[in-house]
Design an enzyme around this catalytic site. Structure first.
Site, PDB file in Angstrom:
ATOM      1  N   GLU A 185       6.289  21.845  20.698  1.00  0.00           N
ATOM      2  CA  GLU A 185       5.192  21.781  21.671  1.00  0.00           C
ATOM      3  C   GLU A 185       3.833  21.551  21.018  1.00  0.00           C
ATOM      4  O   GLU A 185       2.810  22.037  21.514  1.00  0.00           O
ATOM      5  CB  GLU A 185       5.136  23.063  22.508  1.00  0.00           C
ATOM      6  CG  GLU A 185       6.299  23.247  23.445  1.00  0.00           C
ATOM      7  CD  GLU A 185       6.055  24.355  24.466  1.00  0.00           C
ATOM      8  OE1 GLU A 185       5.236  25.252  24.185  1.00  0.00           O
ATOM      9  OE2 GLU A 185       6.673  24.307  25.538  1.00  0.00           O
ATOM     10  N   GLU A 254      13.582  22.970  27.445  1.00  0.00           N
ATOM     11  CA  GLU A 254      13.371  24.361  27.880  1.00  0.00           C
ATOM     12  C   GLU A 254      13.180  24.413  29.384  1.00  0.00           C
ATOM     13  O   GLU A 254      12.102  24.096  29.884  1.00  0.00           O
ATOM     14  CB  GLU A 254      12.144  24.990  27.197  1.00  0.00           C
ATOM     15  CG  GLU A 254      12.300  25.226  25.720  1.00  0.00           C
ATOM     16  CD  GLU A 254      11.084  25.901  25.096  1.00  0.00           C
ATOM     17  OE1 GLU A 254      10.307  26.557  25.820  1.00  0.00           O
ATOM     18  OE2 GLU A 254      10.914  25.756  23.867  1.00  0.00           O
TER      19      GLU A 254
END
Ligand code: GAL
Length: 849
Positions: A185, A254
């Site tokens: 991320e 995710e």
């Protein structure tokens, strides 16, 4: 080489195995615009995260099997750098850190692995997974185009890749690893790193690729991930995501199955109807790989939590709960969703989806192949109204915020808002506990104790002018740092004049602070998940002559997220002042000669193991006094159910069982009173604060004690209590299933296992209620409730309405009592019709023994 394909060829069984054991291969993994391609075949894959150090090796096989039974193809885990390399160059892969063993167990179960090496992982893990020693390398800047950092990142990534290669664990070698992740991320925060961010990400991509794993790499939340890295999506929904190239598949690394919890906050949960909706929407709109973060969250043992303030439990409201039990109906409903999607796999991988509108908020997506295969998804993304839609000439009822899956473009196998799975109600059953008056055998030999000295007690203490930032000082060797000062009061200070009250003012970056004046606890303060800073103003009394000010500052997990999270400080950075409440005069102590001690005397002495000779029972057990070490022995709770320690009576500290840390406990940190809902409406976009429970209660009262850490008897429990508490109120509880239930209406689809597109068979089958006891050796012993009609309430609190068949209970008893599982048709043919013209349901609650 351990390659199944090679073995199979040797036995001349290649064709047979290729059909029946799809994941046994010396496989070639590539990708195209639709999917990961394994041995030339595009795959629709379902994945779930299990982080190996958040459970024990003894739990792994069961967790992996439950994942497989739940319909997962892939297990995803991060690799935790600071766990494996606590000291630079010294590696540790033992016990819960045995990554190779974990990957091999996944392989043995016939599942695949996505290895997210990071090595920055976030994950609510201490310091995001970075070892703290990185921070002290001269000239280093983490997560950017910085030579010292890149050298370390490359070294560790290569180390892990080499380990996996040596054990033949990559798919290209016959192993289970089909995918790997580099970074995590970074795209969410990279703007803070300026133009170096781009250079760094390109370097990371090239570095990963150069390691030659033979399987694809991904970067999540990195829209500029360079070829050949696949950029993937993280979030509560990813149906609108598109990868940055037409040659890359749409992947979701995710899908947050719930959310993590923090000390001081209520507990987040995510309704399964919404989670199932997000999954179905993703596969509807062209996705082919989705991972639950978490599928089993587990426990943050030791000092592994990040944060600050992340709780010890990492349950996450995941399909498998912290203790390893199925969370139902979440696990079961998702299992049905996975089966429904797999029924569409062939059409899905053969072609691109075509989506059309069926009205406002209503969408149909069709996967139709040249050879006549067809699968469809019908969605109602409206949050208010159910709808009836026309599709291919038939009409379908679509509840608000739901997706129906039609593996033959005609018949519905599943609707995400209609749950066929059994629900379970779990509870903690307390074992006999010992308190002041009732002696029981929970803690047989009573308690012994040792006082932790207040203030400086170690030879390694040192003195420095001014206030030191905590993390740079302790290097996170301990939660604890003492800041101590001795001050002389001549007696004529304004503070000591008659009637004047002195106030000690302390400002700290966090996370928790205890202030002792002349050896007595004078006050304390704590930060919280949204602001870790602490500021206290405590009234104190000073005496003429020497006065001791001992400030104990604590960290509760180091930050794991955000730009430059690694440089976020903690501890008392000042000012520290004495103020007279009468005349407002102030003495600033900030730049005095402070004496520092890193960690506790008890830590230095290794009290956690319980073996020291210093333990005493004399003169009496201290209660509600700060800074006490406690020890007792106990027998393991009987049976084989998972075990928890209930910390009622204690304040805050750490606990060890037979020398193993079960984590930080903090039952006195109470969740705020606002934001909780009794029942959360799953319709509409979910966010981490949408569905909360446990307001006004301790964020965490019960702490997981892995069964495998216990012997039948003679176990040692050591606690370090900071604030003051009464250890005799401590008790054990075991996690048990209280009852199982289900509620199925006449317009539920058939159970997914009964799915058929044959019209004749469909005519005779109908909605069916199925119950099954969670354990293989259990049978249904009692029907606690049964109603066919319009029963009210939810699982655990069903009640009859006026419309209720008289025969329901006896029919259900006959079908179920004495069996592990039973199925009953939900129809007026079975139960008669208690109220014509109304849609009826069957609701049952049963117990298993
Ligand atoms: C993501 C991160 C994960 C985890 C998650 C929240 O941003 O990639 O590691 O921290 O958030 O549980």
């Amino acid at each position: 080489m351990g390659s199944c394909a090679a073995m199979a060829a040797g036995f001349g069984l290649l064709l047979f195995l290729a059909v029946t054991t799809p994941f046994c291969f010396g496989a070639n993994v590539t990708y195209d615009h639709r999917a990961l391609v394994i041995d030339g075949k595009r795959r629709v894959l379902v994945s779930g995260s299990i982080h190996y150090p958040r459970s024990t090796p003894e739990m792994w096989p069961d967790l992996i099997q439950k994942s497989k039974d739940g319909g997962l193809d892939v297990i995803e885990t991060y690799v935790f750098w600071n766990l494996h390399e606590p000291v630079r160059g010294q590696y540790d892969f033992e016990g819960r850190k045995d990554l190779v063993k974990f990957v091999k167990l996944v392989k043995e179960a016939g599942l695949l692995v996505h290895l997210r090496i990071g090595p920055y992982v976030c994950a609510e893990w201490n310091y995001g997974g970075f070892p703290l020693w990185l921070h002290f390398i001269p000239g280093i800047v983490l997560r950017t185009d910085n030579e010292p950092f890149k050298a370390e990142m490359k070294r560790f990534t290569a180390k892990i890749v080499d380990m996996m290669k040596q054990e033949n664990l990559y798919a290209s070698q016959g192993g289970p690893i089909i995918l790997s992740q580099i970074e995590n991320e970074y795209g969410n925060i990279d703007s803070a790193y300026g133009s170096s961010a781009k250079t760094y990400i390109n370097w990371a991509a090239a570095m990963a690729t150069s390691l030659d794993t033979g399987v694809p790499w991904v970067m999540c939340q990195q829209s500029d991930a360079p070829n050949p890295i696949i950029n993937t999506c993280n979030g509560f929904y990813c149906d609108q995501f598109t990868p940055n190239s037409n040659n890359k598949p749409k992947m979701w690394t995710e899908n947050w199955s719930g959310w993590f919890s923090s000390f001081g906050d209520p507990l987040p949960y995510r309704p399964v109807e919404d989670l199932a909706f997000s999954v179905a929407r993703f596969y509807q709109l062209g996705g082919t790989f989705q991972n639950y973060y978490m599928y089993h969250g587990g426990t943050n043992f030791g000092r592994s939590t990040g944060g600050p303030f992340i709780a010890t439990s990492y349950d996450y409201d995941a399909p498998i709960d912290e203790y390893g039990l199925l969370r139902q109906p979440k696990w079961g409903h998702l299992k049905d969703v996975h089966k429904a999607i797999k029924l569409c796999e062939e059409a899905m991988v053969a072609t691109d989806p075509k989506t059309t509108s069926l009205g406002s908020n209503l969408e149909a997506t069709v996967y139709k192949t040249g050879s006549g295969q067809c699968a469809a998804f019908l969605a109602n993304v409206g949050t208010q109204s159910d709808a009836t839609v026309k599709f291919n000439g038939n009409s379908y009822n679509l509840p608000a915020w739901s997706v129906s899956i039609l593996p033959d473009c005609k018949n519905v196998v599943l609707n995400t808002a209609k749950i066929n799975s059994v629900s379970t109600i779990t509870k903690f059953v307390h074992q006999p506990s010992k308190d002041d008056t009732t002696a029981t055998d929970a803690f047989g030999s009573g308690w012994s104790w040792i006082n932790e000295p207040i203030g400086i007690s170690s030879d390694s203490a040192f003195t420095k002018p001014g206030l030191l930032e905590q993390i740079n000082t302790t290097a996170d060797q301990s939660d604890y740092l003492w800041y101590s000062l001795s001050i002389e009061m001549k007696g004529d200070e304004p503070f000591l004049e008659d009637g004047s009250q002195t106030v000690l003012h302390v400002n700290s970056l966090g996370h928790v602070l205890y202030a002792f004046i002349n050896g007595k606890l004078a006050g304390s303060g704590k930060g919280g998940s949204s602001n870790s800073k602490v500021s206290i103003d405590v009234p104190i009394s000073l005496q003429p002559g020497k006065n001791k000010i001992d400030l104990l500052s604590l960290t509760v997990g180091l930050a794991n997220y955000g730009a430059f999270f690694d440089t976020r400080g903690a501890g008392i950075t000042g000012p520290v002042q004495l103020k007279s409440s009468k005349n407002g005069s102030t003495i600033d102590l900030s730049s005095q000669q402070w004496t520092y001690q890193i960690g506790l005397k008890g830590e230095e002495l290794g009290l956690a193991s319980g073996t020291s000779s210093l333990w005493t029972t004399e003169p009496t057990l201290p209660k509600n006094q700060p800074l006490v070490w406690y020890k007792t022995t106990f027998d393991a709770p009987s049976g084989s159910s998972p075990v928890a320690l209930d910390f009622t009576g204690l304040g805050k500290g750490q606990a060890w069982i037979n020398g193993q840390s079960i984590g930080r406990y903090w039952p006195t940190n109470i969740a705020g009173n606002s934001g909780c809902t009794d029942s959360c409406n799953y319709r509409g976009s979910y966010s981490a604060s949408k569905c909360l429970k446990n307001c006004g209660k301790p964020s965490q009262q019960l702490y997981h004690v892995p069964r495998s850490w216990l012997k039948p008897s003679g176990n040692i429990l050591v606690l370090f209590e900071e604030m003051g508490g009464n250890p005799t109120q401590l008790s054990f509880a075991t996690r048990e299933t209280q009852s199982i239930c289900s509620r199925i209406s006449e317009n539920h689809p058939l159970p997914v296992d009964m799915w058929t597109s044959d019209d004749e068979t469909r005519k005779t089958a109908g909605p069916t209620l199925s119950l099954a006891c969670p354990l293989a050796n259990q049978v249904i012993s009692k029907i606690r409730f049964a109603s066919f009609g319009t029963p009210r309430g939810t699982c655990g609190s069903f009640s009859h309405s006026r419309c209720s068949s008289k025969m329901a209970r006896s029919i259900v008893e006959k079908a179920c009592i004495g069996s592990r599982s039973c199925s009953i048709g939900v129809s007026v043919n079975t139960f008669g019709d208690p109220c014509a013209g109304i849609t009826k349901s069957l609701a049952v609650e049963a117990s298993c023994t």
